[in-house]
Design a protein around this motif. Structure first.
Motif: not given
Length: 409
Positions: A271-275, A311-327
């Motif tokens: 949930l924090d972007g780590g393992k 503020d605009v964001g960057d998905p590459a910096r966001c742990p939530v985006w990594q969940f989007h990649e899977v789900y």
């Protein structure tokens, strides 16, 4: 030397893997291993075991967590889709043959082989709160080798970080076959077979054998095998097998060298972007309640540079985006990416479809688990049947091992 499995595997080759029962399984376990286990059971003879002895290498001071987790973990496996009619499910400690083979292999395994396993020093560094200066922790890769070799597994599904364990297993099997797979007249038979090659081919063969033994170079092995194949017209089948074994530094193949099976798996972060790990407190359990799932995902950190809604964001910096990649499907990912980079949506908006997808995936797991939770004796019976099937194979291997070592007085 590559030890990865080929793309097309022989039908019904044996696959073996296990998990340590140290707490509730989480989504990382499912996407990193279980999802693959479920697929493999339809294609191969799969043996999956509860590695409770391995759990003791790091939890020897608190074995209660192991006892609590053993059958709960099996329920997670069954809920995820493992079928006891297709796969053999068993508990490691119910089979003392594992410990016997581990002990016998330990007699001839160099200490340096264990000390050089990459995960050994890595785990000692990461788990500084635990006293891991024990023989059990140092020897766990060899116990793992015994787990694999006792079932003569052809393939072991692993991630890149565990590939070194399979390579150690191959070395252990090779050494055992070299020490105990030879008949008393082995050297004389090799000399007689080599005499049929001729002086030049014998000299070249020995050069490649030495190179392979020192470096493990696949090229040297291939060249040596080429010499033997070329001499097939003067060698009989037994002599050919003998020289191929001699080339690899082994005698008769008492223990089978396994291959690492690298398959594509989705890497789900914590949930924090780590393992994702229980010890890091950043997991979602496989059977987490839906409301808890929504709360955990709502609290996930996002792009640290997106302080305000505008503020605009960057998905590459966001742990939530990594969940989007899977789900998420492509349409949802496009929506999330565009909304983030233009500040068109807020972070809570972005998290909502992820939570919905996770809960949707978990729903059949929770339903299947309820059946087993209501009837724990059924789970015990599944494990008993699997353990007995595994015992039949393990006992035959130990019979072969004792005979090869001259321990059948």
């Amino acid at each position: 030397m590559s030890t990865s499995a080929p793309a097309a595997l022989p039908p019904k080759s044996r696959v073996l893997s296990g998990m340590r029962p140290t707490g509730a399984l989480h989504l990382g376990h499912y996407h990193g291993a279980l999802k693959n286990w479920v697929r493999l059971q339809d294609e191969h003879d799969c043996f999956y075991f509860v590695a409770d002895w391995h759990a003791l290498t790091t939890h020897y001071e608190d074995p209660a967590v192991i006892e609590r987790s053993v059958y709960d973990m099996v329920i997670d496996w069954l809920a995820a889709g493992l079928d006891p009619e297709k796969a053999t499910i068993f508990i490691q400690s119910r089979l003392p043959e594992h410990a016997e083979l581990f002990t016998l292999l330990a007699m001839g395994t160099p200490l340096g082989w264990l000390e050089r396993v990459p995960t050994y020093k890595d785990q000692i560094e990461k788990l500084k709160d635990k006293d891991l200066a024990t023989y059990g922790f140092l020897g766990y890769p060899l116990l793992q080798a015994a787990d694999i070799l006792i079932y003569k597994a052809t393939y072991v599904p692993v991630g890149e970080d565990q590939a070194s364990h399979v390579e150690l297993t191959r070395e252990v099997a090779r050494r055992f076959n070299h020490l105990y797979g030879r008949s008393k007249d082995f050297d004389a038979k090799v000399a007689a077979a080599l005499a049929k090659l001729g002086k030049d081919d014998t000299r070249y063969f020995e050069k490649q054998r030495k190179a392979f033994g020192e470096t493990g170079a696949a090229e040297a092995l291939a060249k040596g095998e080429g010499i033997v194949r070329k001499a097939a017209v003067v060698l009989d089948e037994t002599e050919t097998e003998l020289l191929l074994g001699h080339l690899k530094g082994s005698g008769r193949s008492v223990l089978q060298e396994p291959l690492a099976l690298h398959t594509e798996v989705a890497k789900l972060p914590g949930l924090d972007g780590g393992k994702m790990s229980k010890s890091y407190g950043n997991t979602i359990a496989m059977r987490e309640e839906p409301e808890v799932v929504r709360q955990k995902i709502a609290r996930m950190p996002t792009d640290p540079q997106r302080q305000r809604r505008t503020d605009v964001g960057d998905p590459a910096r966001c742990p939530v985006w990594q969940f989007h990649e899977v789900y998420s499907d492509e349409a949802t990912k496009t929506w999330a990416r565009q909304g983030c980079t233009t500040a068109g949506i807020g972070c809570l908006d972005c998290k909502a479809p992820v939570a919905d997808a996770v809960i949707r995936e978990q729903q059949p797991w929770r339903e299947r688990a309820e059946t087993y939770l209501a009837n724990p004796k059924q789970v015990h019976w599944i494990v008993e049947m699997g353990t007995e099937r595994a015992r039949t194979v393990a006992r035959q291997t130990m019979k072969d091992v004792r005979e090869a070592m001259g321990l059948r007085y």
